[in-house]
Design a protein around this motif. Structure first.
Motif, PDB file in Angstrom:
ATOM      1  N   UNK A 199     -13.713  11.127  -0.434  1.00  0.00           N
ATOM      2  CA  UNK A 199     -12.718  11.179  -1.514  1.00  0.00           C
ATOM      3  C   UNK A 199     -13.118  10.264  -2.664  1.00  0.00           C
ATOM      4  N   UNK A 200     -12.799  10.699  -3.879  1.00  0.00           N
ATOM      5  CA  UNK A 200     -13.198   9.979  -5.088  1.00  0.00           C
ATOM      6  C   UNK A 200     -12.008   9.249  -5.695  1.00  0.00           C
ATOM      7  N   UNK A 201     -12.263   8.581  -6.811  1.00  0.00           N
ATOM      8  CA  UNK A 201     -11.210   7.847  -7.515  1.00  0.00           C
ATOM      9  C   UNK A 201     -10.070   8.769  -7.922  1.00  0.00           C
ATOM     10  N   UNK A 202     -10.407   9.923  -8.475  1.00  0.00           N
ATOM     11  CA  UNK A 202      -9.364  10.847  -8.936  1.00  0.00           C
ATOM     12  C   UNK A 202      -8.509  11.333  -7.767  1.00  0.00           C
ATOM     13  N   UNK A 203      -9.128  11.478  -6.597  1.00  0.00           N
ATOM     14  CA  UNK A 203      -8.369  11.920  -5.415  1.00  0.00           C
ATOM     15  C   UNK A 203      -7.478  10.805  -4.878  1.00  0.00           C
ATOM     16  N   UNK A 204      -7.936   9.565  -4.993  1.00  0.00           N
ATOM     17  CA  UNK A 204      -7.080   8.431  -4.624  1.00  0.00           C
ATOM     18  C   UNK A 204      -5.831   8.404  -5.508  1.00  0.00           C
ATOM     19  N   UNK A 205      -6.014   8.609  -6.807  1.00  0.00           N
ATOM     20  CA  UNK A 205      -4.877   8.577  -7.738  1.00  0.00           C
ATOM     21  C   UNK A 205      -3.901   9.707  -7.437  1.00  0.00           C
ATOM     22  N   UNK A 206      -4.427  10.889  -7.109  1.00  0.00           N
ATOM     23  CA  UNK A 206      -3.550  12.004  -6.722  1.00  0.00           C
ATOM     24  C   UNK A 206      -2.757  11.642  -5.459  1.00  0.00           C
ATOM     25  N   UNK A 207      -3.451  11.033  -4.505  1.00  0.00           N
ATOM     26  CA  UNK A 207      -2.819  10.668  -3.228  1.00  0.00           C
ATOM     27  C   UNK A 207      -1.704   9.641  -3.452  1.00  0.00           C
ATOM     28  N   UNK A 208      -1.982   8.642  -4.291  1.00  0.00           N
ATOM     29  CA  UNK A 208      -0.973   7.631  -4.586  1.00  0.00           C
ATOM     30  C   UNK A 208       0.247   8.245  -5.271  1.00  0.00           C
ATOM     31  N   UNK A 209       0.000   9.193  -6.161  1.00  0.00           N
ATOM     32  CA  UNK A 209       1.114   9.872  -6.841  1.00  0.00           C
ATOM     33  C   UNK A 209       2.007  10.576  -5.826  1.00  0.00           C
ATOM     34  N   UNK A 210       1.382  11.210  -4.841  1.00  0.00           N
ATOM     35  CA  UNK A 210       2.156  11.886  -3.790  1.00  0.00           C
ATOM     36  C   UNK A 210       2.893  10.878  -2.905  1.00  0.00           C
ATOM     37  N   UNK A 211       2.229   9.780  -2.558  1.00  0.00           N
ATOM     38  CA  UNK A 211       2.878   8.752  -1.742  1.00  0.00           C
ATOM     39  C   UNK A 211       4.127   8.207  -2.437  1.00  0.00           C
ATOM     40  N   UNK A 212       4.015   7.987  -3.748  1.00  0.00           N
ATOM     41  CA  UNK A 212       5.162   7.495  -4.510  1.00  0.00           C
ATOM     42  C   UNK A 212       6.263   8.544  -4.577  1.00  0.00           C
ATOM     43  N   UNK A 213       5.854   9.809  -4.794  1.00  0.00           N
ATOM     44  CA  UNK A 213       6.832  10.892  -4.910  1.00  0.00           C
ATOM     45  C   UNK A 213       7.592  11.107  -3.600  1.00  0.00           C
ATOM     46  N   UNK A 214       6.870  10.977  -2.465  1.00  0.00           N
ATOM     47  CA  UNK A 214       7.483  11.185  -1.148  1.00  0.00           C
ATOM     48  C   UNK A 214       8.065   9.898  -0.569  1.00  0.00           C
ATOM     49  N   UNK A 215       7.984   8.817  -1.354  1.00  0.00           N
ATOM     50  CA  UNK A 215       8.514   7.516  -0.946  1.00  0.00           C
ATOM     51  C   UNK A 215       7.927   7.053   0.393  1.00  0.00           C
ATOM     52  N   UNK A 221      -1.366  10.455   6.145  1.00  0.00           N
ATOM     53  CA  UNK A 221      -0.332  11.336   5.613  1.00  0.00           C
ATOM     54  C   UNK A 221      -0.756  11.934   4.274  1.00  0.00           C
ATOM     55  N   UNK A 222      -0.315  13.192   4.034  1.00  0.00           N
ATOM     56  CA  UNK A 222      -0.636  13.900   2.792  1.00  0.00           C
ATOM     57  C   UNK A 222      -2.143  13.951   2.557  1.00  0.00           C
ATOM     58  N   UNK A 223      -2.875  14.159   3.665  1.00  0.00           N
ATOM     59  CA  UNK A 223      -4.343  14.083   3.622  1.00  0.00           C
ATOM     60  C   UNK A 223      -4.989  15.145   2.738  1.00  0.00           C
ATOM     61  N   UNK A 224      -4.227  16.192   2.386  1.00  0.00           N
ATOM     62  CA  UNK A 224      -4.806  17.257   1.549  1.00  0.00           C
ATOM     63  C   UNK A 224      -5.249  16.782   0.179  1.00  0.00           C
ATOM     64  N   UNK A 225      -4.754  15.615  -0.252  1.00  0.00           N
ATOM     65  CA  UNK A 225      -5.203  15.046  -1.526  1.00  0.00           C
ATOM     66  C   UNK A 225      -6.547  14.338  -1.385  1.00  0.00           C
ATOM     67  N   UNK A 226      -6.888  13.935  -0.138  1.00  0.00           N
ATOM     68  CA  UNK A 226      -8.116  13.171   0.095  1.00  0.00           C
ATOM     69  C   UNK A 226      -9.238  14.009   0.697  1.00  0.00           C
ATOM     70  N   UNK A 227      -8.877  14.883   1.641  1.00  0.00           N
ATOM     71  CA  UNK A 227      -9.881  15.686   2.343  1.00  0.00           C
ATOM     72  C   UNK A 227      -9.863  17.094   1.771  1.00  0.00           C
ATOM     73  N   UNK A 228     -11.011  17.550   1.290  1.00  0.00           N
ATOM     74  CA  UNK A 228     -11.036  18.786   0.516  1.00  0.00           C
ATOM     75  C   UNK A 228     -11.807  19.929   1.169  1.00  0.00           C
ATOM     76  N   UNK A 229     -12.111  19.821   2.443  1.00  0.00           N
ATOM     77  CA  UNK A 229     -12.716  20.966   3.138  1.00  0.00           C
ATOM     78  C   UNK A 229     -12.356  20.903   4.624  1.00  0.00           C
ATOM     79  N   UNK A 230     -12.424  22.067   5.267  1.00  0.00           N
ATOM     80  CA  UNK A 230     -11.953  22.172   6.646  1.00  0.00           C
ATOM     81  C   UNK A 230     -12.811  21.368   7.621  1.00  0.00           C
TER      82      UNK A 230
END
Length: 280
Positions: free
Chosen positions: A221-237, A254-263
């Motif tokens: 996972x890259x920087x942009x994916x970390x930021x997406x993940x944090x946004x989701x963590x904040x949104x889902x409290x 949790x919400x790993x789909x923001x970090x892991x991008x392939x099966x």
């Protein structure tokens, strides 16, 4: 004209040195690094920092170097001649300017971004050598020579998908953007999420870097994916307590789909969870 980063872009000291060296030398800055480390955004931030217009040329696998100079639309001219259009008498009406022409013609010194140059054919960089060296090219259809009044600040990005020719590399100032360390990453997070709870950031970064360190991961996972993940963590409290849980049955975050991008990577974490369950 010096680059010192911006409010929206955390630049490390070595990156600032590289940008300013390229500006002084008037050579293209070739930037490599993992996808998501801010290579493309760098050009935008340089333009903001020095008050220059940004001209972006995003390269595709089908892009040809000549398209950056100009394109002659012979088909339209033939069609117009058949229709008796008076514009056909001036061939300049059928010349479409490319991004290099735009940059050379810009009244203010621009920042020219040539984004993901390694996506194009292997000959693409060599086909631009002369134009980037001399900052001029000839338009054969009209007989004119286009020259840059001032050399644009050229930023070229590459994801290392192909090796670039030595002759091209010699003409560039090179910089590799290292993946941010936890402290730099925390500063980047603060820029995007001002005032975010420190404990949440600490736990999120711990999990994030643990995920990146898992052996056999196909795509880290890259920087942009970390930021997406944090946004989701904040949104889902999702609180730091949830991230701190060390339940062996929950090897996958949790919400790993923001970090892991392939099966393959998801299956890897599922196998780790299974092994942890068997071992507990």
């Amino acid at each position: 004209m010096k680059f010192a980063g911006t409010q929206d872009y955390i630049a490390t000291e070595d990156l600032k040195v590289a940008v300013n060296a390229a500006i002084v030398l008037e050579r293209p800055l070739l930037v490599k690094g993992e996808p998501g480390t801010g290579k493309t955004v760098l050009a935008e931030e340089i333009a903001k920092a020095v008050g220059a217009p940004l001209i972006a040329w995003h390269i595709k696998s089908t892009t040809k170097a000549a398209q950056g100079l100009y394109e002659y639309d012979a088909v339209s001219r033939l069609r117009d001649s058949q229709l008796g259009d008076p514009r056909v008498s001036d061939i300049a009406n059928y010349i479409k300017r490319g991004k290099l022409w735009e940059a050379f013609d810009s009244p203010a010194r621009p920042v020219l971004l040539i984004d993901e140059i390694d996506k194009a054919d292997i000959e693409f960089p060599n086909d631009l050598l002369l134009e980037l060296d001399r900052m001029e090219f000839h338009v054969y259809e009209t007989g004119e020579t286009v020259r840059a009044a001032r050399r644009p600040i050229v930023v070229i990005t590459s994801n290392n998908e192909k090796e670039l020719p030595d002759a091209f590399l010699r003409r560039c100032f090179f910089h590799y953007i290292k993946f941010p360390d936890p402290q730099t990453m925390a500063e980047i997070v603060e820029v995007h999420f001002p005032g975010i709870k420190k404990r949440l950031v600490e736990e999120a970064l711990r999990v994030f870097f643990e995920v990146r360190d898992v052996p056999g991961l196909k795509k880290k996972p890259s920087t942009s994916e970390l930021l997406d993940w944090l946004k989701l963590l904040l949104n889902e409290d999702v609180g730091p307590e949830t991230l701190r849980e060390r339940d062996p049955k929950k090897a996958i975050p949790p919400l790993h789909g923001a970090l892991l991008k392939n099966e393959q990577d998801v299956h890897l974490f599922e196998r780790l969870a299974f092994l942890n369950r068997r071992g507990s």
